[in-house]
Design a protein around this motif. Structure first.
Motif, short mmCIF file in Angstrom:
data_model
loop_
_atom_site.label_atom_id
_atom_site.label_comp_id
_atom_site.label_asym_id
_atom_site.label_seq_id
_atom_site.Cartn_x
_atom_site.Cartn_y
_atom_site.Cartn_z
N ASN A 157 0.83 -1.21 0.00
CA ASN A 157 0.00 0.00 0.00
C ASN A 157 0.87 1.25 0.00
O ASN A 157 1.94 1.29 0.62
N LYS A 158 0.39 2.28 -0.67
CA LYS A 158 1.12 3.55 -0.71
C LYS A 158 1.27 4.15 0.68
O LYS A 158 2.25 4.85 0.97
N SER A 159 0.30 3.87 1.55
CA SER A 159 0.35 4.41 2.91
C SER A 159 1.43 3.74 3.76
O SER A 159 1.78 4.25 4.83
N GLY A 160 1.92 2.61 3.31
CA GLY A 160 2.87 1.85 4.10
C GLY A 160 2.22 0.92 5.12
O GLY A 160 2.91 0.15 5.79
N ASN A 161 0.89 0.97 5.25
CA ASN A 161 0.16 0.09 6.15
C ASN A 161 -0.37 -1.11 5.37
O ASN A 161 -1.16 -0.94 4.43
N ASN A 162 0.04 -2.29 5.74
CA ASN A 162 -0.26 -3.49 4.96
C ASN A 162 -0.87 -4.57 5.84
O ASN A 162 -0.59 -4.64 7.04
N ARG A 163 -1.68 -5.40 5.21
CA ARG A 163 -2.20 -6.57 5.90
C ARG A 163 -1.94 -7.83 5.09
O ARG A 163 -2.28 -7.92 3.92
N LEU A 164 -1.34 -8.78 5.78
CA LEU A 164 -1.08 -10.10 5.21
C LEU A 164 -2.10 -11.07 5.79
O LEU A 164 -2.32 -11.09 7.01
N ALA A 165 -2.74 -11.85 4.94
CA ALA A 165 -3.72 -12.85 5.39
C ALA A 165 -3.40 -14.19 4.73
O ALA A 165 -3.22 -14.26 3.52
N VAL A 166 -3.33 -15.23 5.57
CA VAL A 166 -2.98 -16.57 5.08
C VAL A 166 -3.97 -17.57 5.64
O VAL A 166 -4.16 -17.64 6.86
N ILE A 167 -4.62 -18.32 4.78
CA ILE A 167 -5.45 -19.43 5.23
C ILE A 167 -4.62 -20.71 5.10
O ILE A 167 -4.05 -20.97 4.04
N VAL A 168 -4.53 -21.46 6.19
CA VAL A 168 -3.69 -22.66 6.22
C VAL A 168 -4.59 -23.88 6.39
O VAL A 168 -5.41 -23.94 7.31
N TYR A 169 -4.41 -24.84 5.48
CA TYR A 169 -5.19 -26.07 5.48
C TYR A 169 -4.36 -27.22 6.04
O TYR A 169 -3.15 -27.30 5.81
N PRO A 170 -4.98 -28.14 6.77
CA PRO A 170 -4.27 -29.31 7.29
C PRO A 170 -3.79 -30.21 6.15
O PRO A 170 -4.15 -30.02 4.97
N PRO A 171 -2.98 -31.23 6.47
CA PRO A 171 -2.56 -32.20 5.45
C PRO A 171 -3.75 -32.79 4.72
O PRO A 171 -4.85 -32.91 5.28
N ASP A 172 -3.54 -33.17 3.48
CA ASP A 172 -4.62 -33.74 2.68
C ASP A 172 -5.18 -35.01 3.32
O ASP A 172 -6.39 -35.22 3.37
N ALA A 173 -4.29 -35.89 3.76
CA ALA A 173 -4.69 -37.12 4.47
C ALA A 173 -4.19 -36.99 5.90
O ALA A 173 -2.99 -36.98 6.13
N VAL A 174 -5.10 -36.88 6.85
CA VAL A 174 -4.70 -36.65 8.24
C VAL A 174 -4.41 -37.95 8.98
O VAL A 174 -3.73 -37.95 10.00
N GLY A 175 -4.90 -39.07 8.47
CA GLY A 175 -4.60 -40.35 9.07
C GLY A 175 -5.41 -40.66 10.31
O GLY A 175 -5.78 -39.78 11.08
N ASN A 176 -5.67 -41.93 10.50
CA ASN A 176 -6.37 -42.42 11.68
C ASN A 176 -5.34 -42.78 12.74
O ASN A 176 -4.53 -43.69 12.54
#
Length: 876
Positions: A157-176
């Motif tokens: 941003n030109k203002s220098g104020n920024n927001r980072l957003a990350v969505i994190v998903y678990p492993p594809d196969a979580v296992g029993n």
């Protein structure tokens, strides 16, 4: 096939990041929210105008569980059976542990040709990234062991104020997590670590370590950045640590990347030891170019040596790219340890032999999982753990294949403390199909080809090689734990990635491979893993380079109270042939039994007595294990790696110190056995041996062998001058007759000392031997020892403790020292002792040096032994 692999390899060249000239971490001020509970779009919530004040504070680097734990949303999974109170992802679904993570930060749009980079060193398992309402990654990013680097200059941003957003998903196969090794095995379908679904030494990690688990950094450069710097050191010939050295040679290369739309010219420079080499280069817009620099000759180099053999010299060095206007565009600092590691086949032992700077090194190693099962890593904890391994006298750490590629901070500590590292890649015979296993969901043929995405595995492996290849401690690559990876993965590693990206280290196809160690006498595999009689370690011949061998390892009563509830602080009642005991918490924390070994010291009165007697067993087990291998070095063996030396949670097996970094007697049994010059007793043939674990012949050593009664009466068995052969063990004499005569009724003490020509004791080793029935009956009749204890400060965070036993007194046997807070009585951790669980002979004194952490102004030292009542000495 070749064309397909070439395309995969080119994909592997995406991005390396390291320490640039201007970099900072985004390690605080994060917020998070469960994704399924949010209605906003990613574009909305990644803008500053979207309010996140009500979101939960997040731990980054960290996982979902570390955040929930920090916010007291879950109980401590390391205490009691609390882990069972945390919902498992297999039962509640992946949405339960899928979170958005947001971070507001200030960074202005750079002027001129300035560039700003966003770096992730580890996300588990996949993610989408947004910055200021714009998506950063074009495709979903996937893979626990693949770093990410994004140019975000045009997204700021030109203002220098920024927001980072990350969505994190678990492993594809979580296992029993069904109780199998790696649960039902399907966790290995991902390119991730396998222990999180449970193993025989750990319970399942409920979120499978989903999260931004490693560092996030912002890096600022000019147009050209330095990518993948590589330093290779060449040390010809056979060297020794002391004296003048013949020259060594430094080979360097780096990839340059022009991130701008303009052609850039300049100089790539490398500096080390007040020497430098340069290479002119011109880069077209957005061009990448790999550059080789001229070789540097280092005269009379200060070499890097493994622990106990010599110093760990490290040279500061740097790469830099200087534009034609003399402006530095980017720079990278790379500490250099000048050493050369090779491996040769030993035809006598029929196993591989490791050589450092031309010298043979008898490998005394430990198996390592991770520092913390919840991935709460820190430079300080790494330093403490590797220092504890240094205190064991070991020289190698193997990073086990069901875990992860260890972090650069781990390798930095290994560089400092002199550890060779054997780094496994991510596979294990348990999950990857070596054995039939009814707990596994899929058959061996299917599991043999895990993970599902081979391209991702190859890309991740290439990136991890680049991340750690400059560390002098890294000595051995290993394809996997107890199994060869799927053929295309194995050949990609061995035939393509290793020659191209490294080419300087031994590559083992799997951890207990015949190419590492071949035992023609029929004792196949590794192990054993449980408690053994002491003669076993001298008489039974295991694999000549044993990658996993171990015994018991529970802590003392102070350690147990940290994680076992009061109602469960009971003596475990063992069932023969089973690891299940009469208490659910002990079973849950994977207790491995001591059998009748503790009863040989007398029936324990309570758990505290049980735990204290367990320390006697711990010390004897690991001292004798190591001495048995050293006693047969270069004849039966070229090395061993203990299974295992640490735990990433509060387990009750296989550890030299507990999760809280409190050492037990296993550590000091190893400390005693691994002295550079060492006198030792063989429980196999009742003989005295001298081990020389250096490369120098030692003449004019005085060997003194004494026997002591329970009352402290001394009997001199022998006193003889002798010599010690370099890197070898020599039998001196049998003491079988003396032991039979003196020890049959109550047992006895046997002390071996080595003295130099000034009569200074350079090694002392005291054994307690049982009576003719195999019990330590005399120990329970020992008179009290009037041990005198004096303590003084020796600097900030340093103490000196002198233990003095009067003439004509009994031995002051097996004394544990602890630095404690005098107000609470709790130990200050981590503390480091030059020795512990020490025995002081009649008329002798011992000086113990202690380093302890910052804490209260006043501290106290507790000293308690078998026949020494606890004393608490306060120090202001």
């Amino acid at each position: 096939m070749k064309q397909r692999f070439l395309l995969l390899y080119l994909a592997c060249l995406i991005g390396y990041y390291g320490t640039g000239q201007d970099v900072y971490e985004l390690n605080s001020g994060w917020k998070c929210y469960q994704a399924s509970e949010l209605a906003a779009t990613p574009e909305q919530l990644s803008q500053n105008s979207y309010a996140i004040d009500s979101w939960m504070p997040a731990v980054v680097p960290g996982t979902v569980l570390t955040t929930l734990l920090e916010n007291k949303k879950i109980p401590d999974p390391f205490y009691g059976m609390n882990n069972n109170k945390i919902p498992d992802i297999y039962n509640v679904g992946k949405a339960r542990y899928t979170y958005w993570f947001c971070k507001d930060f200030k960074e202005a749009i750079p002027s001129g040709d300035g560039q700003v980079w966003l770096n992730f060193r580890g996300i588990n398992y996949s993610c989408e990234i947004y910055l200021n309402g714009k998506k950063v990654n074009k495709q979903t990013f996937k893979g626990m062991f693949l770093r990410q680097r994004y140019n975000i200059t045009r997204l700021l941003n030109k203002s220098g104020n920024n927001r980072l957003a990350v969505i994190v998903y678990p492993p594809d196969a979580v296992g029993n997590p069904n109780g199998g090794q790696g649960g039902d095995g399907t966790i290995a379908k991902n390119v991730t670590h396998q222990y999180v679904a449970g193993w025989d030494w750990i319970q399942p990690v409920r979120d499978r370590n989903t999260g931004i688990w490693d560092k996030v950094t912002i890096e600022k450069t000019k147009a050209v950045i330095i990518v993948d710097p590589f330093v290779r050191t060449e040390v010809p010939g056979i060297r020794k640590p002391a004296g003048a050295q013949a020259p060594a040679f430094i080979h360097t290369s780096a990839t340059l990347e022009n991130a701008s739309a303009a052609t850039v010219s300049g100089i790539l420079k490398y500096e080390i030891n007040h020497q430098q080499v340069r290479q002119r280069v011109t880069l077209k817009p957005f061009e990448k170019k790999e550059m080789q620099l001229p070789v540097i000759e280092i005269k009379n180099p200060r070499l890097w040596w493994p622990n106990t053999y010599g110093p760990q010299n490290l040279y500061p060095a740097a790469f830099s790219f200087i534009k034609s206007n003399n402006e530095i565009s980017d720079s990278r600092n790379v500490a250099v340890g000048i050493r050369e590691v090779k491996n040769i086949w030993n035809n006598h032992t029929r196993s591989m032999e490791v050589r450092v700077n031309g010298q043979p090194v008898f490998i005394r190693g430990g198996n390592w999982i991770v520092s913390d099962e919840l991935l709460r890593f820190s430079k300080e904890r790494y330093d403490a753990e590797i220092r504890l391994h240094r205190d064991m006298g070991l020289n190698l750490i193997r990073v086990w294949g069901g875990a992860l590629t260890e972090r650069p901070e781990f390798y930095e500590a290994c560089d400092r403390y002199g550890f060779l590292v054997m780094q496994d890649f991510w596979g294990s015979g348990d999950c990857n199909g070596r054995w039939m296993d009814p707990k596994k969901l899929e058959d061996q043929w299917t599991r043999r080809n895990y993970p599902d995405d081979h391209s991702l595995f190859i890309e991740s492996a290439a990136d991890m090689i680049r991340m750690i290849r400059n560390h002098p401690s890294l000595a051995i690559w290993c394809g996997g734990n107890e199994i060869v990876l799927a053929p295309d993965l194995f050949h990609a590693l061995k035939d393509s990635l290793m020659p191209k990206l490294d080419g300087t280290r031994w590559f083992i196809d799997y951890s207990n491979s015949d190419s590492m160690s071949y035992n023609a006498i029929g004792n196949n595999g590794d192990g054993p893993y449980g408690i053994q009689t002491l003669p076993y370690f001298w008489n039974y011949r295991t694999w000549p380079f044993n990658s996993e061998i171990g015994s018991v390892g529970m802590g003392d009563f102070a350690s147990l109270k940290r994680f076992i509830p009061e109602n469960n602080l009971v003596i475990p009642s063992e069932k023969t042939g089973s690891e299940t005991v009469n208490d659910s918490v002990w079973t849950y924390h994977k207790y491995i039994g001591y059998g009748k070994f503790i009863e040989a010291y007398g029936a324990p009165k309570n758990l505290e007595d049980f735990a204290n007697k367990a320390q006697l067993v711990n010390y004897d087990q690991y001292r004798t294990l190591m001495e048995g291998f050293i006693g047969h070095q270069w004849d039966w063996y070229t090395g061993l790696i203990i299974w295992k030396t640490q735990n990433p949670w509060t387990a009750l097996r296989g550890q030299m110190y507990d999760y809280y970094l409190d050492p037990n007697a296993c550590l000091y049994g190893l400390h005693t056995a691994n002295q550079p010059l060492h006198g030792m007793f063989s429980f196999g043939d009742s003989s005295i041996y001298i081990a020389n674990n250096t490369w120098e012949k030692k003449d004019n050593l005085m060997l003194v062998v004494k026997a002591f009664s329970m009352e402290g009466k001394e009997h001199l068995i022998t006193q003889v001058f002798c010599e010690a052969i370099p890197q070898n063990t020599k039998r001196i004499l049998s003491v079988k007759a003396a032991i039979k005569a003196m020890g049959k009724n109550e047992g006895m003490f046997l002390t071996i000392q080595l003295l130099d020509m000034s009569k200074t004791i350079i090694d002392e080793n005291t054994y307690w031997l049982p009576d003719q029935s195999g019990n330590y009956s005399g120990l329970n009749k020992m008179p009290a020892a009037p041990l005198n204890i004096q303590c003084k400060k020796a600097g900030a965070g340093k103490l000196e403790v002198q233990l003095q036993n009067p003439e004509n007194a009994p031995l002051a046997f097996f004394n544990r020292l602890s630095v404690v807070d005098p107000k609470t009585g709790k130990r200050l951790l981590p503390s480091f002792y030059s020795d512990n669980y020490v025995t002081v002979l009649p008329g002798a004194r011992k000086l113990i040096h202690i380093d302890y952490p910052k804490g209260p102004q006043a501290v106290a030292v507790s000293v308690a032994g078998w026949n020494v009542k606890e004393q608490l000495i306060s120090i202001n």
